[in-house]
Design a protein around this motif. Structure first.
Motif, PDB file in Angstrom:
ATOM      1  N   ILE A   4       0.944  -0.810   0.068  1.00 53.84           N
ATOM      2  CA  ILE A   4       0.042  -0.064  -0.099  1.00 53.84           C
ATOM      3  C   ILE A   4       1.030   0.943  -0.118  1.00 53.84           C
ATOM      4  CG2 ILE A   4      -2.308   1.084   0.973  1.00 53.84           C
ATOM      5  CD1 ILE A   4      -2.653  -1.503   1.334  1.00 53.84           C
ATOM      6  N   MET A   5       0.512   1.834  -0.768  1.00 50.99           N
ATOM      7  CA  MET A   5       1.763   2.833  -1.124  1.00 50.99           C
ATOM      8  C   MET A   5       1.101   4.197  -2.204  1.00 50.99           C
ATOM      9  SD  MET A   5       5.960   2.784  -1.664  1.00 50.99           S
ATOM     10  CE  MET A   5       5.786   0.714  -2.655  1.00 50.99           C
ATOM     11  N   HIS A   6      -0.128   4.465  -1.510  1.00 57.04           N
ATOM     12  CA  HIS A   6      -0.774   5.671  -2.209  1.00 57.04           C
ATOM     13  C   HIS A   6      -0.781   6.782  -2.180  1.00 57.04           C
ATOM     14  CE1 HIS A   6      -3.336   2.526  -3.942  1.00 57.04           C
ATOM     15  NE2 HIS A   6      -3.547   1.916  -2.358  1.00 57.04           N
ATOM     16  N   ASP A   7       0.520   7.588  -1.300  1.00 57.78           N
ATOM     17  CA  ASP A   7       1.110   8.737  -0.912  1.00 57.78           C
ATOM     18  C   ASP A   7       1.828   8.707  -1.232  1.00 57.78           C
ATOM     19  OD1 ASP A   7       2.201   6.666   0.688  1.00 57.78           O
ATOM     20  OD2 ASP A   7       3.077   7.712   2.115  1.00 57.78           O
ATOM     21  N   ALA A  29      -0.226  -3.340 -11.233  1.00 56.80           N
ATOM     22  CA  ALA A  29      -0.958  -4.203 -10.400  1.00 56.80           C
ATOM     23  C   ALA A  29      -1.440  -3.718  -8.806  1.00 56.80           C
ATOM     24  CB  ALA A  29       0.189  -5.820 -10.692  1.00 56.80           C
ATOM     25  N   ASP A  30      -0.518  -3.257  -8.505  1.00 57.99           N
ATOM     26  CA  ASP A  30      -0.302  -2.598  -7.495  1.00 57.99           C
ATOM     27  C   ASP A  30      -1.266  -1.306  -6.871  1.00 57.99           C
ATOM     28  OD1 ASP A  30       0.846  -4.696  -6.187  1.00 57.99           O
ATOM     29  OD2 ASP A  30       2.581  -3.948  -5.118  1.00 57.99           O
ATOM     30  N   GLY A  31      -1.682  -0.712  -8.151  1.00 59.34           N
ATOM     31  CA  GLY A  31      -2.324  -0.028  -7.616  1.00 59.34           C
ATOM     32  C   GLY A  31      -1.977   1.726  -7.900  1.00 59.34           C
ATOM     33  N   ILE A  32      -0.276   1.304  -7.843  1.00 62.96           N
ATOM     34  CA  ILE A  32      -0.048   2.408  -7.049  1.00 62.96           C
ATOM     35  C   ILE A  32       0.520   3.553  -8.768  1.00 62.96           C
ATOM     36  CG2 ILE A  32       2.601   3.103  -6.278  1.00 62.96           C
ATOM     37  CD1 ILE A  32       2.910   0.511  -5.544  1.00 62.96           C
ATOM     38  N   PRO A  33      -0.045   4.707  -8.168  1.00 64.78           N
ATOM     39  CA  PRO A  33       0.384   5.962  -9.111  1.00 64.78           C
ATOM     40  C   PRO A  33       1.702   5.858 -10.003  1.00 64.78           C
ATOM     41  CG  PRO A  33      -0.856   6.713  -7.524  1.00 64.78           C
ATOM     42  CD  PRO A  33      -0.313   5.826  -6.937  1.00 64.78           C
ATOM     43  N   PHE A  34       1.894   5.966 -11.351  1.00 65.16           N
ATOM     44  CA  PHE A  34       3.519   5.839 -11.882  1.00 65.16           C
ATOM     45  C   PHE A  34       3.230   6.568 -13.546  1.00 65.16           C
ATOM     46  CE2 PHE A  34       3.699   2.797 -15.230  1.00 65.16           C
ATOM     47  CZ  PHE A  34       2.476   1.939 -14.598  1.00 65.16           C
ATOM     48  N   LEU A  35       4.371   7.006 -13.897  1.00 64.74           N
ATOM     49  CA  LEU A  35       4.396   7.484 -14.819  1.00 64.74           C
ATOM     50  C   LEU A  35       5.770   7.407 -15.693  1.00 64.74           C
ATOM     51  CD1 LEU A  35       2.893   9.588 -17.394  1.00 64.74           C
ATOM     52  CD2 LEU A  35       4.811  10.864 -16.497  1.00 64.74           C
ATOM     53  N   ALA A  36       5.668   6.096 -16.670  1.00 63.90           N
ATOM     54  CA  ALA A  36       7.198   5.497 -17.148  1.00 63.90           C
ATOM     55  C   ALA A  36       6.881   6.347 -19.324  1.00 63.90           C
ATOM     56  CB  ALA A  36       6.767   3.994 -17.458  1.00 63.90           C
ATOM     57  N   PRO A  37       7.606   7.134 -19.375  1.00 62.80           N
ATOM     58  CA  PRO A  37       7.155   7.307 -20.460  1.00 62.80           C
ATOM     59  C   PRO A  37       8.418   6.805 -21.317  1.00 62.80           C
ATOM     60  CG  PRO A  37       8.118   9.392 -19.174  1.00 62.80           C
ATOM     61  CD  PRO A  37       8.381   8.405 -18.242  1.00 62.80           C
ATOM     62  N   GLU A  38       7.802   6.639 -22.509  1.00 61.51           N
ATOM     63  CA  GLU A  38       8.681   5.740 -23.586  1.00 61.51           C
ATOM     64  C   GLU A  38      10.054   6.787 -23.549  1.00 61.51           C
ATOM     65  OE1 GLU A  38       7.940   3.315 -25.784  1.00 61.51           O
ATOM     66  OE2 GLU A  38       6.064   3.570 -24.943  1.00 61.51           O
ATOM     67  N   GLU A  39      10.950   5.342 -23.968  1.00 63.95           N
ATOM     68  CA  GLU A  39      12.569   6.179 -24.047  1.00 63.95           C
ATOM     69  C   GLU A  39      12.785   7.365 -25.040  1.00 63.95           C
ATOM     70  OE1 GLU A  39      14.698   2.662 -23.350  1.00 63.95           O
ATOM     71  OE2 GLU A  39      13.872   1.930 -22.126  1.00 63.95           O
ATOM     72  N   VAL A 197      12.594  -5.546  -7.757  1.00 70.04           N
ATOM     73  CA  VAL A 197      11.121  -4.511  -7.347  1.00 70.04           C
ATOM     74  C   VAL A 197      10.750  -3.941  -5.807  1.00 70.04           C
ATOM     75  CG1 VAL A 197       9.207  -3.811  -8.428  1.00 70.04           C
ATOM     76  CG2 VAL A 197      10.932  -4.108 -10.429  1.00 70.04           C
ATOM     77  N   ASP A 198      10.289  -5.222  -6.278  1.00 67.87           N
ATOM     78  CA  ASP A 198       9.869  -5.852  -4.968  1.00 67.87           C
ATOM     79  C   ASP A 198      10.379  -5.754  -4.151  1.00 67.87           C
ATOM     80  OD1 ASP A 198       7.734  -7.296  -3.179  1.00 67.87           O
ATOM     81  OD2 ASP A 198       9.243  -8.508  -1.992  1.00 67.87           O
ATOM     82  N   VAL A 199      11.793  -5.846  -3.480  1.00 65.07           N
ATOM     83  CA  VAL A 199      13.119  -5.130  -2.759  1.00 65.07           C
ATOM     84  C   VAL A 199      12.899  -3.363  -2.857  1.00 65.07           C
ATOM     85  CG1 VAL A 199      15.150  -5.157  -1.738  1.00 65.07           C
ATOM     86  CG2 VAL A 199      14.607  -7.102  -2.081  1.00 65.07           C
ATOM     87  N   THR A 200      12.805  -2.672  -3.991  1.00 67.54           N
ATOM     88  CA  THR A 200      13.324  -1.527  -3.577  1.00 67.54           C
ATOM     89  C   THR A 200      12.066  -1.053  -3.005  1.00 67.54           C
ATOM     90  OG1 THR A 200      14.460  -1.992  -6.372  1.00 67.54           O
ATOM     91  CG2 THR A 200      13.060   0.422  -5.631  1.00 67.54           C
ATOM     92  N   LEU A 201      10.508  -1.891  -3.703  1.00 67.53           N
ATOM     93  CA  LEU A 201       9.651  -0.775  -3.148  1.00 67.53           C
ATOM     94  C   LEU A 201       9.252  -0.789  -2.151  1.00 67.53           C
ATOM     95  CD1 LEU A 201       7.222  -1.926  -5.805  1.00 67.53           C
ATOM     96  CD2 LEU A 201       8.376   0.158  -5.450  1.00 67.53           C
ATOM     97  N   ARG A 202      10.057  -1.845  -0.980  1.00 63.53           N
ATOM     98  CA  ARG A 202       9.567  -2.343   0.509  1.00 63.53           C
ATOM     99  C   ARG A 202      10.243  -1.126   0.402  1.00 63.53           C
ATOM    100  NH1 ARG A 202       7.808  -6.777   2.235  1.00 63.53           N
ATOM    101  NH2 ARG A 202       6.996  -8.025   0.238  1.00 63.53           N
ATOM    102  N   ALA A 203      11.718  -1.152   0.485  1.00 61.12           N
ATOM    103  CA  ALA A 203      12.279  -0.132   0.875  1.00 61.12           C
ATOM    104  C   ALA A 203      11.550   2.123   1.019  1.00 61.12           C
ATOM    105  CB  ALA A 203      14.297   0.384   0.029  1.00 61.12           C
ATOM    106  N   VAL A 204      11.659   1.400   0.017  1.00 58.98           N
ATOM    107  CA  VAL A 204      10.348   2.996  -0.115  1.00 58.98           C
ATOM    108  C   VAL A 204       9.810   3.148   0.668  1.00 58.98           C
ATOM    109  CG1 VAL A 204       9.481   4.205  -1.970  1.00 58.98           C
ATOM    110  CG2 VAL A 204      10.960   3.056  -2.618  1.00 58.98           C
ATOM    111  N   GLN A 205       9.031   2.332   0.858  1.00 65.95           N
ATOM    112  CA  GLN A 205       7.804   1.999   1.895  1.00 65.95           C
ATOM    113  C   GLN A 205       8.696   2.301   3.159  1.00 65.95           C
ATOM    114  OE1 GLN A 205       5.580  -1.363   2.688  1.00 65.95           O
ATOM    115  NE2 GLN A 205       4.451   0.206   2.273  1.00 65.95           N
ATOM    116  N   HIS A 206       9.736   1.736   4.058  1.00 62.78           N
ATOM    117  CA  HIS A 206      10.173   1.432   5.406  1.00 62.78           C
ATOM    118  C   HIS A 206      11.044   2.332   5.052  1.00 62.78           C
ATOM    119  CE1 HIS A 206      13.194  -0.427   7.633  1.00 62.78           C
ATOM    120  NE2 HIS A 206      12.539  -0.821   8.605  1.00 62.78           N
ATOM    121  N   GLY A 207      11.428   3.005   3.976  1.00 63.60           N
ATOM    122  CA  GLY A 207      11.558   5.052   4.557  1.00 63.60           C
ATOM    123  C   GLY A 207      13.454   4.729   4.592  1.00 63.60           C
ATOM    124  N   LEU A 208      14.507   3.721   4.102  1.00 64.40           N
ATOM    125  CA  LEU A 208      14.693   2.995   4.185  1.00 64.40           C
ATOM    126  C   LEU A 208      16.559   4.179   3.023  1.00 64.40           C
ATOM    127  CD1 LEU A 208      16.506   0.705   5.083  1.00 64.40           C
ATOM    128  CD2 LEU A 208      17.431  -0.407   2.738  1.00 64.40           C
TER     129      LEU A 208
END
Ligand code: NAP
Length: 289
Positions: A4-7, A29-39, A197-208
């Protein structure tokens, strides 16, 4: 498992690469807002592209998956490697600092020379052997110096959806040749993009914050990796172990660069799956995780 990271809102750069694609799939899949522009419209070496992307998305987290990863070609294209892997990363870091954005960036095990003869941790001295490794080291240093709030992760032997990774290439070679020659004196850790990806998102959520090694667990020679993939696919090609020197590549490569993920696992209180589990899931699908 969904987080859950809707903030948070994410800007993904290098969206067409292995890691960029995995981020897009997971955030959607997680419904987290993002933009991923084409290169094509989001070249990280173009300051105007970057300013436009930031204005369009106003991210709280910028994830830089873009990189110049052609290790051999980099020897003759040092300026391009430096432009993408270092100078653009420095400029992005400054933009993140000016806009209070968390900068997430990826380094490589090729910052090491492989001469430690043991597993590398984050405190070990760096000494890249090739142009690619030097450009990536300059890039991670630029993030640490300029970004303010940052996470730098060093993965190794990354595999995901794409034509460039070792598993895809191996399947092609196996279809065309009965006998495959694979280096047995080169060792590191095959690392799956879904785990990154999974570990990166956990680190972001954790404030690491800070620089960490982010790999699957265990380690392997390239020969062992090849044998395992062929076994999973029930392919009976002969795999002949050869020294890496047999391939006469343009760039010198370090021989032994497995990195410990212990510090990162400890900070997040997680285990990261063994490389064999990640490879099995990638090759056979999620039913075999
Ligand atoms: N792949 C590995 O084995 C490995 C090992 C250790 C560390 N890493 C690091 O892990 C991270 C993710 O790697 P990956 O395997 O996902 O790489 P990848 O599949 O090669 O993706 C990199 C993406 O960046 C794009 N790109 C190149 N120059 C760009 C630019 N100027 N602006 C915008 N996009 C640009 C590439 O596009 P084009 O294809 O069109 O050039 C590609 O789509 C990178 O930092 C990489 O250095 C990778």
């Amino acid at each position: 498992m969904g987080l859950i990271m809707h903030d948070q809102s994410f800007l993904i750069l290098g969206s067409g690469g292995q890691l960029g694609k995995a981020f897009k799939a997971r955030l959607a899949a997680d419904g987290i807002p993002f933009l991923a522009p084409e290169e094509q419209v989001c070249n990280i070496t173009d300051a105007r592209h970057m300013e436009k992307a930031l204005a369009a998305c106003e991210p709280t987290v910028l994830v830089n998956c873009a990189a110049y990863n052609a290790v051999d070609d980099a020897e003759a294209n040092a300026d391009l490697a430096d432009a993408v892997n270092h100078k653009a990363v420095r400029a992005l870091s400054k933009l993140c600092r000016a806009n209070n954005i968390l900068m997430v960036h990826y380094g490589t095990d090729y910052v090491f020379d492989g001469k430690k003869h043991d597993i590398y941790d984050e405190d070990d001295a760096v000494n890249p052997l090739n142009v690619y490794g030097r450009s990536k080291l300059d890039g991670e240093r630029a993030v640490c110096d300029c970004a303010g709030e940052f996470l730098v992760f060093r993965p190794s032997w990354v595999f995901g959806e794409g034509a460039q990774n070792f598993i895809t290439k191996l399947r092609g070679w196996a279809a065309d040749n009965r006998v495959l020659r694979v280096s047995s004196d080169e060792a590191s850790i095959p690392t799956g993009v879904d785990n990154i990806v999974d570990v990166t998102l956990r680190a972001v959520q954790h404030g690491l914050r800070g620089l960490y090694h982010l790999t699957n667990s265990g380690y392997a020679s390239r020969y062992e990796w090849a044998r395992y993939v062929l076994e999973l696919l029930h392919l009976e090609n002969v795999v002949m172990p050869v020294p890496m020197s047999a391939f006469r590549s343009k760039a010198e490569r370090p021989l032994f660069t497995p990195m410990s993920n212990e510090r990162l696992c400890g900070r997040l209180n997680i285990d990261i799956p063994h490389w064999k589990d990640a490879v099995r899931q990638h090759v056979l699908g999620s039913d075999h995780a």
